[in-house]
Design a protein around this motif. Structure first.
Motif, PDB file in Angstrom:
ATOM      1  N   GLU A 152      -6.754  44.929  -0.927  1.00 10.80           N
ATOM      2  CA  GLU A 152      -7.688  45.929  -1.443  1.00 10.80           C
ATOM      3  C   GLU A 152      -9.008  45.280  -1.848  1.00 10.80           C
ATOM      4  N   LEU A 153      -8.927  44.121  -2.496  1.00 13.71           N
ATOM      5  CA  LEU A 153     -10.137  43.429  -2.919  1.00 13.71           C
ATOM      6  C   LEU A 153     -10.967  42.965  -1.725  1.00 13.71           C
ATOM      7  N   ARG A 154     -10.287  42.520  -0.675  1.00 17.55           N
ATOM      8  CA  ARG A 154     -10.989  41.953   0.487  1.00 17.55           C
ATOM      9  C   ARG A 154     -11.321  42.978   1.567  1.00 17.55           C
ATOM     10  N   GLY A 155     -10.779  44.169   1.442  1.00 13.95           N
ATOM     11  CA  GLY A 155     -11.119  45.218   2.398  1.00 13.95           C
ATOM     12  C   GLY A 155     -10.270  45.222   3.649  1.00 13.95           C
ATOM     13  N   PHE A 156      -9.058  44.662   3.601  1.00 13.19           N
ATOM     14  CA  PHE A 156      -8.150  44.734   4.744  1.00 13.19           C
ATOM     15  C   PHE A 156      -7.382  46.040   4.671  1.00 13.19           C
ATOM     16  N   LYS A 157      -7.369  46.774   5.764  1.00 14.23           N
ATOM     17  CA  LYS A 157      -6.801  48.115   5.744  1.00 14.23           C
ATOM     18  C   LYS A 157      -5.288  48.150   5.935  1.00 14.23           C
ATOM     19  N   LYS A 158      -4.741  47.197   6.687  1.00 15.42           N
ATOM     20  CA  LYS A 158      -3.312  47.205   6.981  1.00 15.42           C
ATOM     21  C   LYS A 158      -2.654  45.961   6.381  1.00 15.42           C
ATOM     22  N   PRO A 159      -1.371  46.036   6.057  1.00 17.67           N
ATOM     23  CA  PRO A 159      -0.709  44.879   5.454  1.00 17.67           C
ATOM     24  C   PRO A 159      -0.779  43.616   6.298  1.00 17.67           C
ATOM     25  N   TYR A 160      -0.864  43.778   7.628  1.00 16.49           N
ATOM     26  CA  TYR A 160      -0.885  42.606   8.512  1.00 16.49           C
ATOM     27  C   TYR A 160      -2.290  42.222   8.984  1.00 16.49           C
ATOM     28  N   SER A 161      -3.312  42.947   8.550  1.00 19.79           N
ATOM     29  CA  SER A 161      -4.676  42.687   9.036  1.00 19.79           C
ATOM     30  C   SER A 161      -5.145  41.265   8.734  1.00 19.79           C
ATOM     31  N   ALA A 162      -4.897  40.800   7.520  1.00 19.38           N
ATOM     32  CA  ALA A 162      -5.351  39.461   7.133  1.00 19.38           C
ATOM     33  C   ALA A 162      -4.665  38.387   7.965  1.00 19.38           C
ATOM     34  N   THR A 163      -3.372  38.564   8.215  1.00 19.28           N
ATOM     35  CA  THR A 163      -2.632  37.586   9.025  1.00 19.28           C
ATOM     36  C   THR A 163      -3.158  37.542  10.445  1.00 19.28           C
ATOM     37  N   VAL A 164      -3.411  38.705  11.024  1.00 22.17           N
ATOM     38  CA  VAL A 164      -3.912  38.761  12.400  1.00 22.17           C
ATOM     39  C   VAL A 164      -5.258  38.048  12.511  1.00 22.17           C
ATOM     40  N   MET A 165      -6.140  38.274  11.528  1.00 25.36           N
ATOM     41  CA  MET A 165      -7.429  37.574  11.531  1.00 25.36           C
ATOM     42  C   MET A 165      -7.222  36.074  11.346  1.00 25.36           C
ATOM     43  N   ASN A 166      -6.363  35.701  10.427  1.00 26.87           N
ATOM     44  CA  ASN A 166      -6.110  34.288  10.155  1.00 26.87           C
ATOM     45  C   ASN A 166      -5.524  33.581  11.379  1.00 26.87           C
ATOM     46  N   TYR A 167      -4.687  34.299  12.146  1.00 21.91           N
ATOM     47  CA  TYR A 167      -4.074  33.717  13.345  1.00 21.91           C
ATOM     48  C   TYR A 167      -4.982  33.842  14.571  1.00 21.91           C
ATOM     49  N   GLU A 168      -6.179  34.382  14.372  1.00 21.38           N
ATOM     50  CA  GLU A 168      -7.210  34.471  15.407  1.00 21.38           C
ATOM     51  C   GLU A 168      -6.795  35.361  16.580  1.00 21.38           C
ATOM     52  N   ASN A 169      -5.996  36.386  16.269  1.00 23.07           N
ATOM     53  CA  ASN A 169      -5.651  37.410  17.244  1.00 23.07           C
ATOM     54  C   ASN A 169      -6.449  38.671  16.951  1.00 23.07           C
ATOM     55  N   THR A 170      -6.217  39.707  17.725  1.00 23.11           N
ATOM     56  CA  THR A 170      -6.791  41.018  17.433  1.00 23.11           C
ATOM     57  C   THR A 170      -5.660  41.972  17.084  1.00 23.11           C
ATOM     58  N   GLU A 171      -5.949  42.960  16.261  1.00 19.59           N
ATOM     59  CA  GLU A 171      -4.916  43.919  15.896  1.00 19.59           C
ATOM     60  C   GLU A 171      -4.418  44.678  17.119  1.00 19.59           C
ATOM     61  N   LYS A 172      -5.302  44.955  18.060  1.00 20.93           N
ATOM     62  CA  LYS A 172      -4.901  45.671  19.277  1.00 20.93           C
ATOM     63  C   LYS A 172      -3.873  44.859  20.056  1.00 20.93           C
ATOM     64  N   SER A 173      -4.109  43.566  20.172  1.00 23.24           N
ATOM     65  CA  SER A 173      -3.186  42.699  20.893  1.00 23.24           C
ATOM     66  C   SER A 173      -1.816  42.682  20.220  1.00 23.24           C
ATOM     67  N   VAL A 174      -1.810  42.513  18.901  1.00 24.03           N
ATOM     68  CA  VAL A 174      -0.549  42.442  18.159  1.00 24.03           C
ATOM     69  C   VAL A 174       0.190  43.777  18.221  1.00 24.03           C
ATOM     70  N   GLU A 175      -0.523  44.866  18.064  1.00 25.05           N
ATOM     71  CA  GLU A 175       0.112  46.180  18.108  1.00 25.05           C
ATOM     72  C   GLU A 175       0.664  46.486  19.497  1.00 25.05           C
ATOM     73  N   SER A 176      -0.008  45.983  20.536  1.00 26.75           N
ATOM     74  CA  SER A 176       0.517  46.134  21.899  1.00 26.75           C
ATOM     75  C   SER A 176       1.811  45.342  22.061  1.00 26.75           C
ATOM     76  N   LEU A 177       1.829  44.150  21.489  1.00 21.93           N
ATOM     77  CA  LEU A 177       3.034  43.324  21.513  1.00 21.93           C
ATOM     78  C   LEU A 177       4.189  44.035  20.813  1.00 21.93           C
ATOM     79  N   ILE A 178       3.929  44.540  19.601  1.00 21.46           N
ATOM     80  CA  ILE A 178       4.972  45.205  18.820  1.00 21.46           C
ATOM     81  C   ILE A 178       5.507  46.416  19.576  1.00 21.46           C
ATOM     82  N   ALA A 179       4.612  47.201  20.160  1.00 26.73           N
ATOM     83  CA  ALA A 179       5.031  48.407  20.884  1.00 26.73           C
ATOM     84  C   ALA A 179       5.872  48.063  22.109  1.00 26.73           C
TER      85      ALA A 179
END
Length: 607
Positions: A260-287
């Motif tokens: 909330e303080l940093r402005g990440f909207k989803k629980p995994y958003s910070a991890t995805v940025m830290n791992y240098e991926n995109t949320e679209k890529s990760v969500e495609s993987l999960i799906a």
């Protein structure tokens, strides 16, 4: 307790490559050689003071300077920051005591000193907090100029990452507070659970077995014995659920506040940025895995139940073998891995040999030692591999997996300091790639009956790496969402969620009970903030790479290019350079199609 599989056979592997002579293997970490003689070594305090002084000097030199006004000043500041990170004394004290706690979770001296050192070094590192924050304040127009300036060409991607992440930066005072409370709000909770797990034992066949060892031991027991030991384990796990529900609530709440303080909207958003991926890529993987992948794993477990002539497998039997498994002592595992690594590239074999003889691999389980396996590596520090080898084929593949991480780490050290790290997703690609190399070499030398067993066991491991980890991701997401919506989570809710997500990938062929739902207690990855998706990402990418290498060995240059790239570019760019598109769902589906074909092959082999 000595861990021996109920059934075993000798697997005669013949090395096919000329190998250099290997010196004497050391099966325990040589911490005295690489770090300190003991906790009383005066060099520890000298290193700590040296590090603290270095951070103070850096802050004094640059905190009120105009280092962001031109490229030459900025380059000089960045080079000095690099020198600070490459100083061996910076990480050495913390690593020494951290490695000691891995070897013995009851080492109270190491635990206490580690907490003290973490606090001191966190305060020291906070002296340089201003640096990235000041970089983030550079006006956009000036940022674009810096990214194109030849004087900063060695730092272009580093600056790009800092500029992109700046939108989530807090003030320096807030960043200091968050770092300082990380211990009591996160790591102390996690350490407490690890410590309790490390001290617990179960009584099985008139012997007391450390809990972590017992969890591993289930995998090598006969089919009918697995549920018996697992029942004892889950009963012990149940004694910790009241503590763990508070631990997980605290961790999820801390994550919620930070997001909330940093402005990440989803629980995994910070991890995805830290791992240098995109949320679209990760969500495609999960799906993809939650759909095609789960259908594959459910089909596999249905076939497995049929092969064991039961209507349903018990959860503890999910990894049961379908035939005699080979006994592979560590000496044989070393010989096989050496042959495989040298066959791919002599550089990889040499790295393995050096670690074997230099006390950088801790091999066997012992009381108090953490369960599982890991690789630990940092710039200017010796790379370490942690094992619990139990003379099974699974332990052989674990050795190859962790050495894949180690080789990746060593090859990344060819980069300048700012790029010697790497994304977690490329890390898991490297480890599973070497695991795949090993499997192919062993499979080629196996007879038809052995190949059936090996293929079955490979599928079992791959499903644990792909489908199981995505089920864990889905569990973790539901866990965080529940805390965000209702303020806390109970052990009953955690148990119900765990059962649901275990069933999701195993299907009706596996009986999942309330006792099995206690698994959330010991799965440490749930504390790492969506780390688990990286396993599935890595193995699906590595399977495509291995297939290309199998048909064209010249693809090795592409493989080594990835291994030596460190974090010099984002994940999509690194893979694009070697001909793979991580932004396309087709890539993940391709890996899952390969798994479908393997299940088809196993079905035919076992008819």
């Amino acid at each position: 307790m000595s861990k021996k599989p109920a059934k075993s056979s000798k697997f005669n592997y013949t090395t096919i490559n000329p190998l250099p002579k290997l010196g004497k293997i050391k099966t325990e970490w040589d911490l005295k050689k690489h770090y300190y003689t003991s906790e009383k070594d005066p060099q520890i305090e000298k290193d700590l003071k040296k590090t603290e002084a270095a951070y103070r000097r850096f802050a004094a030199r640059y905190k009120k300077s105009a280092f962001t006004t031109n490229a030459k000043l900025l380059r000089k500041a960045l080079e000095e920051l690099n020198a600070l990170s490459m100083n061996p004394s910076t990480a050495r004290p913390g690593r020494y005591f951290s490695l000691r706690t891995a070897l013995n979770s009851s080492d109270e001296t190491a635990n206490k000193r580690l907490n003290q050192i973490d606090e001191r070094l966190t305060k020291a590192a906070n002296e340089s907090l201003f640096f990235d924050l000041e970089l983030g304040k550079i006006p956009k127009q000036q940022q674009r100029k810096f990214l194109k300036d030849p004087a900063l060409s060695n730092f272009t991607y580093y600056l790009k990452r800092v500029f992109e992440e700046a939108q989530h930066d807090l003030t320096e005072a807030e960043e200091r507070i968050i770092r300082l409370i990380s211990g009591p709000s996160y790591s102390m909770w996690v350490d407490a659970t690890e410590k309790m797990l490390g001290k617990r034992t179960v009584r099985y066949k008139q012997k007391d077995i450390p809990l972590n060892e017992a969890i591993d031991y289930v995998g090598v027991l006969p089919f009918a014995e697995k549920p018996k030991l697992w029942k004892l384990i889950t009963a012990e796990l149940d004694t910790l659920t009241e503590v763990v529900e508070n631990e997980i609530t605290a961790i999820c709440t801390r994550k919620k506040i930070g997001d909330e303080l940093r402005g990440f909207k989803k629980p995994y958003s910070a991890t995805v940025m830290n791992y240098e991926n995109t949320e679209k890529s990760v969500e495609s993987l999960i799906a993809a895995v939650s759909d095609i992948g789960f259908k594959n794993s459910q089909r596999f477990y249905k076939l497995k139940a049929k092969l064991h002539k039961v209507e349903k497998l018990q959860y503890a039997q999910r990894g049961a073998q379908i035939g005699i498994t080979p006994t592979i002592p560590f000496s044989d595992a070393v010989a096989i891995c050496r042959d495989v690594f040298y066959a791919v590239d002599t550089t990889y074999g040499t790295i393995f040999d050096t670690m074997l003889t230099n006390g950088q691999i801790d091999v066997y389980p012992k009381e108090g030692k953490r369960g599982g396996a890991f690789m630990s590596g940092e710039s200017a520090q010796p790379t370490k591999v942690f094992l619990n080898h139990v003379n099974t084929f699974g332990s052989l593949t674990t050795l190859a997996h962790e050495m894949g991480h180690a080789i990746h780490t060593e090859r990344s050290k060819t980069q300048p300091p700012q790029y010697q790290g790497y994304s977690t997703t490329t890390a898991e690609t490297a480890s599973t790639l070497f695991e795949g190399f090993l499997f192919n070499a062993v499979y080629d030398q196996a007879n038809e009956k052995q190949r059936t067993v090996l293929l079955h066991d490979k599928l079992s491991r791959d499903i644990a790496t792909i489908q199981r980890q995505i089920a864990f991701f889905n569990f973790e997401l539901e866990m965080h969402t529940a805390v965000r919506e209702q303020g806390a989570i109970t052990r009953e809710e955690l148990n119900t969620m765990m059962q649901k997500h275990l069933r999701s990938y195993m299907g009706p062929a596996v009986n999942v009970t309330k006792e099995d739902g206690h698994s959330y207690v010991y799965v440490s990855h749930f504390r790492y903030g969506f780390y688990v998706y990286s396993y599935a990402f890595g193995i699906l990418m590595s399977s495509v790479m291995a297939e290309r290498y199998k048909h064209d060995h010249s693809y090795l240059k592409n493989i080594d290019q990835l291994l030596t790239s460190g974090c010099s570019a984002d994940v999509a760019t690194l893979f694009k350079r070697i001909g793979l598109n991580t932004e396309s769902a087709t890539t993940f589906i391709k890996g899952l199609e390969a798994q479908t074909n393997e299940i088809n092959r196993l079905s035919k082999l076992t008819q």
